[in-house]
Design a protein around this motif. Structure first.
Motif, mmCIF file in Angstrom:
data_model
loop_
_atom_site.group_PDB
_atom_site.id
_atom_site.type_symbol
_atom_site.label_atom_id
_atom_site.label_comp_id
_atom_site.label_asym_id
_atom_site.label_seq_id
_atom_site.Cartn_x
_atom_site.Cartn_y
_atom_site.Cartn_z
ATOM 1 N N UNK A 1 -54.436 45.965 -92.895
ATOM 2 C CA UNK A 1 -54.834 47.112 -93.498
ATOM 3 C C UNK A 1 -55.031 48.389 -92.950
ATOM 4 N N UNK A 2 -55.516 48.268 -91.729
ATOM 5 C CA UNK A 2 -56.055 49.321 -90.841
ATOM 6 C C UNK A 2 -54.780 49.806 -89.958
ATOM 7 N N UNK A 3 -53.739 48.669 -89.859
ATOM 8 C CA UNK A 3 -52.535 49.152 -89.174
ATOM 9 C C UNK A 3 -51.553 50.062 -90.177
ATOM 10 N N UNK A 4 -51.738 49.781 -91.480
ATOM 11 C CA UNK A 4 -51.069 50.367 -92.248
ATOM 12 C C UNK A 4 -51.384 51.741 -92.649
ATOM 13 N N UNK A 5 -52.953 51.865 -92.741
ATOM 14 C CA UNK A 5 -53.740 53.257 -92.735
ATOM 15 C C UNK A 5 -52.944 54.239 -91.819
ATOM 16 N N UNK A 6 -53.204 53.593 -90.582
ATOM 17 C CA UNK A 6 -53.096 54.560 -89.356
ATOM 18 C C UNK A 6 -51.480 54.854 -89.225
ATOM 19 N N UNK A 7 -50.611 54.016 -89.425
ATOM 20 C CA UNK A 7 -49.450 53.902 -89.011
ATOM 21 C C UNK A 7 -48.442 54.564 -89.683
ATOM 22 N N UNK A 8 -48.737 54.174 -91.185
ATOM 23 C CA UNK A 8 -47.718 54.477 -92.378
ATOM 24 C C UNK A 8 -48.369 56.049 -92.945
ATOM 25 N N UNK A 9 -47.543 56.927 -93.453
ATOM 26 C CA UNK A 9 -47.607 58.195 -94.304
ATOM 27 C C UNK A 9 -47.066 57.993 -95.680
ATOM 28 N N UNK A 10 -47.970 57.748 -96.627
ATOM 29 C CA UNK A 10 -47.400 57.683 -97.945
ATOM 30 C C UNK A 10 -48.239 58.360 -98.827
ATOM 31 N N UNK A 11 -47.763 58.785 -100.304
ATOM 32 C CA UNK A 11 -48.614 59.199 -101.112
ATOM 33 C C UNK A 11 -49.730 58.452 -101.683
ATOM 34 N N UNK A 12 -50.917 59.014 -101.759
ATOM 35 C CA UNK A 12 -52.058 58.239 -102.167
ATOM 36 C C UNK A 12 -53.021 57.636 -100.845
ATOM 37 N N UNK A 13 -52.432 57.858 -99.773
ATOM 38 C CA UNK A 13 -53.252 57.205 -98.462
ATOM 39 C C UNK A 13 -54.559 57.719 -98.611
ATOM 40 N N UNK A 14 -54.945 59.052 -98.719
ATOM 41 C CA UNK A 14 -56.286 59.508 -98.674
ATOM 42 C C UNK A 14 -57.302 58.851 -99.721
ATOM 43 N N UNK A 15 -56.486 58.722 -100.950
ATOM 44 C CA UNK A 15 -57.360 58.210 -102.047
ATOM 45 C C UNK A 15 -57.643 56.777 -101.856
ATOM 46 N N UNK A 16 -56.641 55.856 -101.116
ATOM 47 C CA UNK A 16 -57.071 54.551 -100.751
ATOM 48 C C UNK A 16 -58.074 54.532 -99.860
ATOM 49 N N UNK A 17 -58.072 55.446 -99.019
ATOM 50 C CA UNK A 17 -59.124 55.264 -97.961
ATOM 51 C C UNK A 17 -60.452 55.715 -98.429
ATOM 52 N N UNK A 18 -60.355 56.690 -99.356
ATOM 53 C CA UNK A 18 -61.787 56.908 -99.948
ATOM 54 C C UNK A 18 -62.200 55.862 -100.980
ATOM 55 N N UNK A 19 -61.297 55.281 -101.547
ATOM 56 C CA UNK A 19 -61.903 54.131 -102.513
ATOM 57 C C UNK A 19 -62.530 53.044 -101.459
ATOM 58 N N UNK A 20 -61.822 52.706 -100.508
ATOM 59 C CA UNK A 20 -62.343 51.624 -99.481
ATOM 60 C C UNK A 20 -63.591 52.162 -98.990
#
Length: 272
Positions: free
Chosen positions: A90-109
């Motif tokens: 999960x940490x690698x995906x959040x750091x490495x990939x750029x996709x729509x809704x990334x900020x929302x997913x991080x906020x929900x976490x």
């Protein structure tokens, strides 16, 4: 000034000695109580006048202590490995990939970290019960296979990793899995190891959920087994102290072997 400094130093060291005594006395009292007979256990004697190993014999005959310690180790190791695996991905995906809704997913976490486990404990229990996983390691581990704390900790660590190296690896044709396992993970192993130690300790100390899932001593971790023993025979305090002393020995040996790494883990993640 030197005199004032020495007085302050004496007070600091005195406070440290006092805290050490407060931490050690309960453990010492537990150990000596396990060697006292029933007539002596409620006395204020700081040493057993007539030491006996009968409490240990009774505890081992009435409780599957070795089985419960194995359960605790198995559950803690399984929980730690699952949390590290899911957190790394999960940490690698959040750091490495750029996709729509990334900020929302991080906020929900981040928000889920603030929700106490007691708020979702009943739905989890209903789900585990419907899956028939009561009295199993998987039933204890499954609700904790993802750790928001671990994800956020590794996210911060991966963010500080040089992006130039990752880009060079991509140019060389290394896949995302290869970048994670062959480039990032070897260079952040101290952080991952420290996080693993913290997660293992948290898993070992987990009490409320295992108590809800397990009802039999042979399926329970050692903490729950001790509680079940108290409920079954509440008058045998000497045997309870003996079983508690035995349950403390494995984690104490681990601390003696890995004490430097454990202290470094607490310092690294700011946990006291």
């Amino acid at each position: 000034m030197t005199k004032r400094f020495s007085i302050a130093s004496v007070f600091r060291h005195g406070a440290l000695v006092l805290m050490c005594v407060l931490a050690i006395v309960p453990l010492y009292w537990m150990a000596i109580s396990s060697l006292k007979n029933e007539s002596e256990i409620f006395t204020s004697s700081i040493i057993p006048l007539k030491p006996t190993l009968g409490n240990y014999t009774y505890a081992f005959t009435q409780m599957p202590i070795v089985r419960m310690i194995v359960n605790s180790f198995g559950i803690s190791i399984m929980m730690t490995m699952l949390q590290l695996t899911t957190s790394l991905l999960a940490a690698y995906a959040l750091v490495r990939w750029r996709f729509r809704g990334k900020a929302l997913i991080f906020s929900l976490l981040s928000v889920t970290w603030l929700i106490p486990f007691q708020a979702i404990m009943i739905p989890n229990y209903v789900l585990i019960n419907d899956m028939g996983l009561n009295e199993t390691w998987l039933g204890i581990v499954l609700p904790f296979c993802v750790s928001t704390f671990a994800i956020l900790s590794l996210y911060q660590s991966f963010q500080s990793f040089p992006g130039v190296l990752i880009e060079a690896a991509c140019i060389d044709g290394l896949s995302d899995w290869g970048i994670l396992t062959r480039l990032i993970l070897p260079n952040t192993r101290s952080t991952v190891a420290s996080l693993g130690i913290i997660q293992f300790i948290n898993a070992w100390n987990e009490y409320l959920w295992p108590m809800l899932v397990t009802k039999k001593m042979e399926n329970a971790p050692i903490q729950i087994g001790l509680k079940l023993f108290v409920n079954s025979d509440s008058n045998m305090w000497g045997s309870l102290m003996a079983a508690t002393t035995v349950s403390c020995l494995p984690i104490l040996l681990i601390y003696l072997v890995l004490r430097r790494q454990i202290v470094d883990s607490f310092i690294r993640f700011g946990i006291k």
